[in-house]
Design an enzyme around this catalytic site. Structure first.
Site, PDB file in Angstrom:
ATOM      1  N   LYS A 243       7.468 -16.467 -14.161  1.00 27.58           N
ATOM      2  CA  LYS A 243       8.575 -17.412 -14.618  1.00 27.58           C
ATOM      3  C   LYS A 243       8.165 -18.766 -14.139  1.00 27.58           C
ATOM      4  CE  LYS A 243      11.133 -15.315 -11.816  1.00 27.58           C
ATOM      5  NZ  LYS A 243      12.174 -14.585 -10.957  1.00 27.58           N
ATOM      6  N   THR A 284      21.407 -23.706 -12.133  1.00 28.63           N
ATOM      7  CA  THR A 284      20.491 -22.552 -12.613  1.00 28.63           C
ATOM      8  C   THR A 284      20.713 -21.250 -11.626  1.00 28.63           C
ATOM      9  OG1 THR A 284      18.718 -23.758 -11.587  1.00 28.63           O
ATOM     10  CG2 THR A 284      19.010 -23.896 -13.907  1.00 28.63           C
ATOM     11  N   GLY A 286      20.682 -18.174  -9.995  1.00 30.70           N
ATOM     12  CA  GLY A 286      20.562 -16.757 -10.258  1.00 30.70           C
ATOM     13  C   GLY A 286      19.761 -16.274 -11.530  1.00 30.70           C
ATOM     14  N   THR A 287      19.058 -17.434 -12.011  1.00 29.90           N
ATOM     15  CA  THR A 287      18.137 -17.402 -13.243  1.00 29.90           C
ATOM     16  C   THR A 287      17.166 -16.203 -13.072  1.00 29.90           C
ATOM     17  OG1 THR A 287      16.806 -19.022 -12.477  1.00 29.90           O
ATOM     18  CG2 THR A 287      18.431 -19.514 -14.251  1.00 29.90           C
ATOM     19  N   GLY A 288      16.684 -16.187 -11.774  1.00 26.89           N
ATOM     20  CA  GLY A 288      15.429 -15.192 -11.591  1.00 26.89           C
ATOM     21  C   GLY A 288      15.924 -13.676 -11.625  1.00 26.89           C
ATOM     22  N   CYS A 289      17.114 -13.404 -10.914  1.00 27.18           N
ATOM     23  CA  CYS A 289      17.719 -12.282 -10.542  1.00 27.18           C
ATOM     24  C   CYS A 289      18.232 -11.626 -12.032  1.00 27.18           C
ATOM     25  CB  CYS A 289      18.851 -12.243  -9.886  1.00 27.18           C
ATOM     26  SG  CYS A 289      18.453 -12.706  -8.075  1.00 27.18           S
TER      27      CYS A 289
HETATM   28  N1  LIG Z   1      16.820 -25.360 -17.162  1.00 24.81           N
HETATM   29  C1  LIG Z   1      16.217 -24.120 -17.843  1.00 24.81           C
HETATM   30  N2  LIG Z   1      16.420 -23.895 -19.230  1.00 24.81           N
HETATM   31  C2  LIG Z   1      15.899 -22.882 -19.811  1.00 24.81           C
HETATM   32  N3  LIG Z   1      15.434 -21.868 -19.281  1.00 24.81           N
HETATM   33  C3  LIG Z   1      15.272 -22.018 -17.921  1.00 24.81           C
HETATM   34  C4  LIG Z   1      15.606 -22.945 -17.095  1.00 24.81           C
HETATM   35  N4  LIG Z   1      15.230 -22.771 -15.729  1.00 24.81           N
HETATM   36  C5  LIG Z   1      14.765 -21.642 -15.539  1.00 24.81           C
HETATM   37  N5  LIG Z   1      14.839 -21.141 -16.984  1.00 24.81           N
HETATM   38  C6  LIG Z   1      14.263 -19.825 -17.382  1.00 24.81           C
HETATM   39  O1  LIG Z   1      15.113 -18.720 -16.516  1.00 24.81           O
HETATM   40  C7  LIG Z   1      13.944 -17.545 -15.860  1.00 24.81           C
HETATM   41  C8  LIG Z   1      14.143 -17.510 -14.675  1.00 24.81           C
HETATM   42  O2  LIG Z   1      13.074 -18.593 -14.190  1.00 24.81           O
HETATM   43  P1  LIG Z   1      13.019 -19.230 -12.652  1.00 24.81           P
HETATM   44  O3  LIG Z   1      11.653 -19.501 -12.543  1.00 24.81           O
HETATM   45  O4  LIG Z   1      14.346 -20.154 -12.605  1.00 24.81           O
HETATM   46  O5  LIG Z   1      13.574 -18.147 -11.798  1.00 24.81           O
HETATM   47  P2  LIG Z   1      13.781 -18.273 -10.022  1.00 24.81           P
HETATM   48  O6  LIG Z   1      13.261 -19.550  -9.658  1.00 24.81           O
HETATM   49  O7  LIG Z   1      13.345 -16.869  -9.636  1.00 24.81           O
HETATM   50  O8  LIG Z   1      15.342 -18.303 -10.047  1.00 24.81           O
HETATM   51  P3  LIG Z   1      16.590 -18.013  -9.030  1.00 24.81           P
HETATM   52  O9  LIG Z   1      15.693 -18.279  -7.535  1.00 24.81           O
HETATM   53  O10 LIG Z   1      17.458 -19.085  -9.082  1.00 24.81           O
HETATM   54  O11 LIG Z   1      16.963 -16.589  -9.048  1.00 24.81           O
HETATM   55  C9  LIG Z   1      12.726 -18.016 -16.888  1.00 24.81           C
HETATM   56  O12 LIG Z   1      12.796 -17.302 -17.833  1.00 24.81           O
HETATM   57  C10 LIG Z   1      12.747 -19.525 -16.968  1.00 24.81           C
HETATM   58  O13 LIG Z   1      11.855 -20.063 -17.971  1.00 24.81           O
HETATM   59  C1  LIG Z   2      21.136 -12.240  -2.382  1.00 20.90           C
HETATM   60  C2  LIG Z   2      20.128 -13.194  -3.291  1.00 20.90           C
HETATM   61  N1  LIG Z   2      19.171 -12.719  -3.885  1.00 20.90           N
HETATM   62  C3  LIG Z   2      18.043 -13.512  -4.726  1.00 20.90           C
HETATM   63  C4  LIG Z   2      18.413 -14.842  -4.685  1.00 20.90           C
HETATM   64  C5  LIG Z   2      17.529 -15.645  -5.377  1.00 20.90           C
HETATM   65  O1  LIG Z   2      18.121 -16.420  -6.342  1.00 20.90           O
HETATM   66  C6  LIG Z   2      19.525 -15.217  -4.082  1.00 20.90           C
HETATM   67  N2  LIG Z   2      19.836 -16.586  -3.907  1.00 20.90           N
HETATM   68  N3  LIG Z   2      20.362 -14.249  -3.359  1.00 20.90           N
END
Ligand SMILES: Nc1ncnc2c1ncn2[C@@H]1O[C@H](COP(=O)(O)OP(=O)(O)OP(=O)(O)O)[C@@H](O)[C@H]1O
Ligand SMILES: Cc1ncc(CO)c(N)n1
Length: 346
Positions: A243, A284, A286-289
């Site tokens: 990601k 942003t 929670g985007t990854g989860c």
């Molecule tokens: N500003 C943004 N606009 C559009 N898409 C985004 C943006 N930021 C992240 N994404 C998308 O969101 C998804 C999650 O990516 P990201 O790399 O942010 O995950 P993460 O760091 O694990 O998130 P978190 O730690 O907040 O859970 C990917 O598909 C990424 O391309």
């Molecule tokens: C509990 C938990 N899991 C995953 C993440 C990653 O975003 C977070 N901030 N908190």
């Protein structure tokens, strides 16, 4: 905007009309977002059989039947409601999947950061998994924050015991504000015990660097991402979705790019880039989860990996576009955004 045009064109080819919405990205380019409800089930399925892919049980359970599709998330609780278990369950519900949970740690967390982490005892984590998989069953399982090597190892062997095949491993290591969500010993266990069992691993850039033993900001471009995704495949997941939310590549300013590597179709070819507009917001959390949970939900519904990854990206993009700026720090996604005719992107 050339790369995004390619993405939009390929989405159109795969699913027919792109009837989402159009607008102007943070960088000023034109774009269209495909709404998740426009995504068709895999070719050859009747409309009423949208859930056909789940008819074959993929997790052992004497009582596992086809409907509704079910996802078990094994992850940490986020008291602020934006990430972890809370994000996963919201995502499942929005995508028509019955969500279930095994909590690995309770975090006291809000938009400003993580105040405290209270890990669960290993036995408590395993008992939750047994309760769910021994009775209700799951068509896909997602792991998030697992915290320690002990939890990682025992979760891995428990999933083996239930014959879980659709396993999405989100190797959660740090929260958005940089707070650690793992003990250092968890990294090796994640890499050696869980990644080999994963259908797909979904690290972000810092997590990929940590797993590869590289310095934290070593991945700086889309070609670095492709190389890193291929390197991560060597740890054994069938696919890697790297990601790119953290990517700062001037050449792709205005785009949020992820890289999908692995699988039979992609074997020996360059990884796919999945790109969409970068939405200009700091909210942003929670985007990854949510991305990993959406992939698990679509896999539970029978989508193929590439299709699931594209649909998940669309779902999350809408949720980012409508993010709620709650609290004084990084606000959270609005998971219901995909239901709205326009996501506030225009
Ligand atoms: N500003 C943004 N606009 C559009 N898409 C985004 C943006 N930021 C992240 N994404 C998308 O969101 C998804 C999650 O990516 P990201 O790399 O942010 O995950 P993460 O760091 O694990 O998130 P978190 O730690 O907040 O859970 C990917 O598909 C990424 O391309
Ligand atoms: C509990 C938990 N899991 C995953 C993440 C990653 O975003 C977070 N901030 N908190």
């Amino acid at each position: 905007m050339r790369d995004f045009d390619n993405w939009a064109a390929s989405a159109r080819n795969q699913h027919g009309q792109l009837s989402g919405l159009a607008g102007t990205s943070a960088a000023g380019g034109q774009y269209a977002i495909q709404l998740p409800q426009d995504v068709e089930p895999p070719a050859g399925r009747e409309p009423e059989a949208a859930y056909a892919g789940i008819r074959e049980p993929i997790a052992y359970s004497a009582e596992l039947t086809g409907w509704p599709p079910r996802v078990l998330t094994i992850a940490g609780s986020d008291s602020g409601g934006g990430a972890g278990i809370q994000a996963d369950l919201k995502t499942c519900q929005e995508l028509g999947v019955f969500g279930m949970s095994a909590i690995t740690a309770v975090t006291s967390q809000n938009s400003r950061g993580v105040h405290a982490v209270y890990p669960m005892q290993e036995e408590a984590v395993l008992s939750q998994i047994d309760a769910v998989l021994g009775d209700i069953g799951a068509h896909a399982v997602k792991t998030g924050m697992l915290y320690s090597s002990d939890i990682v190892k025992s979760v891995a062997s428990k999933l083996d015991a239930y014959g879980i095949r659709k396993l999405v491993v989100d190797p959660v290591l740090v929260a958005k504000d940089g707070s650690p969500l793992f003990r250092r010993d968890a990294v090796n266990a994640l890499r050696d015990e869980l990644l080999p069992r994963a259908l797909v691993a979904t690290p972000n850039l810092p997590e990929a660097c940590e797993l590869l033993g590289m310095e934290e900001s070593a991945i700086r471009s889309v070609s670095d991402m492709m190389e890193a995704a291929n390197m991560l495949l060597r740890f054994g997941p069938k696919y890697v979705l790297l990601k790119g939310g953290h990517l700062e590549d001037e050449a792709f300013r205005g785009l949020a790019i992820d890289v999908l590597a692995g699988g039979d179709r992609l074997a020996g070819t360059e990884p796919l880039t999945l790109s969409g507009p970068r939405i200009a917001t700091r909210h942003t959390h929670g985007t990854g989860c949510s991305t990993a949970a959406a992939i698990a939900a679509y896999l539970a519904r029978g989508f193929e990996m590439e299709h699931a990854a594209r649909a998940a990206k669309c779902f999350v993009a809408a949720a980012i576009a409508r993010a709620v700026p709650l609290g004084g720090g990084i606000g959270s996604l609005w998971h219901a955004a995909h239901r709205e005719p326009a996501h506030g992107l225009q």
